[in-house]
Design a protein around this motif. Structure first.
Motif, PDB file in Angstrom:
ATOM      1  N   THR A 197      -6.465  10.405   6.863  1.00  5.44           N
ATOM      2  CA  THR A 197      -5.516  11.497   6.585  1.00  5.44           C
ATOM      3  C   THR A 197      -5.697  12.086   5.196  1.00  5.44           C
ATOM      4  N   LEU A 198      -6.383  11.374   4.318  1.00  6.13           N
ATOM      5  CA  LEU A 198      -6.701  11.930   3.000  1.00  6.13           C
ATOM      6  C   LEU A 198      -8.125  12.454   3.051  1.00  6.13           C
ATOM      7  N   GLU A 241      -3.838  15.758   1.820  1.00  3.76           N
ATOM      8  CA  GLU A 241      -3.378  14.659   2.662  1.00  3.76           C
ATOM      9  C   GLU A 241      -2.570  15.195   3.827  1.00  3.76           C
ATOM     10  N   LYS A 286       0.112  14.714   6.434  1.00  6.13           N
ATOM     11  CA  LYS A 286       1.297  13.876   6.660  1.00  6.13           C
ATOM     12  C   LYS A 286       2.022  14.398   7.879  1.00  6.13           C
TER      13      LYS A 286
END
Lengths: 115, 113
Positions: free
Chosen positions: A55-56, A66, A68
């Motif tokens: 996710t990063l 990132e 989220k």
């Protein structure tokens, strides 16, 4: 339907300061997310993208973002701004996949970097 | 890195006139797009093109707009009778269809007077 909201049409930071450009998205399917940069008199250049996996994500010129899911956000950051980072930044979500790819863009954030 | 080329960089026209915006996509790409950005607004999708036909078009892309790939290298956007509200930056883009990356040109700034 997919959409993108970029908070702040203009952001100004000092050279060496943290850059944070905010992007929130809306998507009915797992999103593919992108940040593009436009330098004066140039086209849109891909900075980074999130499709699946980590996710990063790290992009060019020291930028990272990132994903989220809980916050439906994909904020762009850079630890230390450089004068050359001054440009317009666009967050985008991709709708169709496989074959042709359609992007839905946010309104853009103009980043100014001052000495 | 290969580039998408757009000409002209600036175009000024009178309302009601026809304009053709030209683009040379990356040579091995198969998918072509036009986007536009009205000053101060979002970059908006206009149309996508594949295999010599339109794949998808937006509500903006009405009967006044058309696209063509006349010779295997150029990709054009024609506006038949320009309106004041057509004034915008028009971006051409292309992709190879194998991944998610679109390559954009530097845009044509169209001003309708």
């Amino acid at each position: 339907a997919q959409s993108v909201t970029q908070l702040g049409s203009h952001v100004s930071v000092s050279e060496g300061a943290l850059v944070l450009l905010r992007c929130n998205y809306s998507s009915s399917v797992p999103p593919y997310l992108f940040w593009y940069v436009q330098y004066p008199n140039q086209g849109l250049q891909l900075l980074l993208k999130y499709t699946t996996g980590a996710t990063l994500v790290k992009g060019i010129n020291g930028f990272e973002a990132e994903f989220k899911k809980s916050e439906t956000s994909f904020h762009l950051t850079k630890p230390s701004a450089h004068m050359s980072d001054a440009a317009e930044y666009f967050c985008a979500v991709m709708t169709a996949r496989g074959g042709y790819n359609k992007l839905i863009f946010g309104a853009g954030t103009r980043l100014a970097v001052h000495p | 890195e290969p580039e998408v080329t757009q000409t002209p960089s600036h175009q000024v026209t009178q309302m009601g006139q026809e304009v053709i915006l030209r683009c040379v996509p990356i040579s091995n790409h198969l998918y072509f797009y036009w986007y536009r950005q009205i000053l101060g607004q979002k970059v908006e999708f206009l149309v996508s093109f594949y295999n010599n036909e339109i794949s998808e078009k937006s509500e903006i892309f009405d009967d006044q707009f058309s696209v063509e790939r006349p010779d295997g290298s150029n990709f054009t956007l024609k506006i038949r009778s320009t309106k004041l509200e057509d004034s915008a930056m028009y971006f051409c883009a292309s992709s190879d269809g194998l991944n998610e990356k679109l390559f954009f040109g530097s845009g044509t700034q169209l001003s309708v007077l």
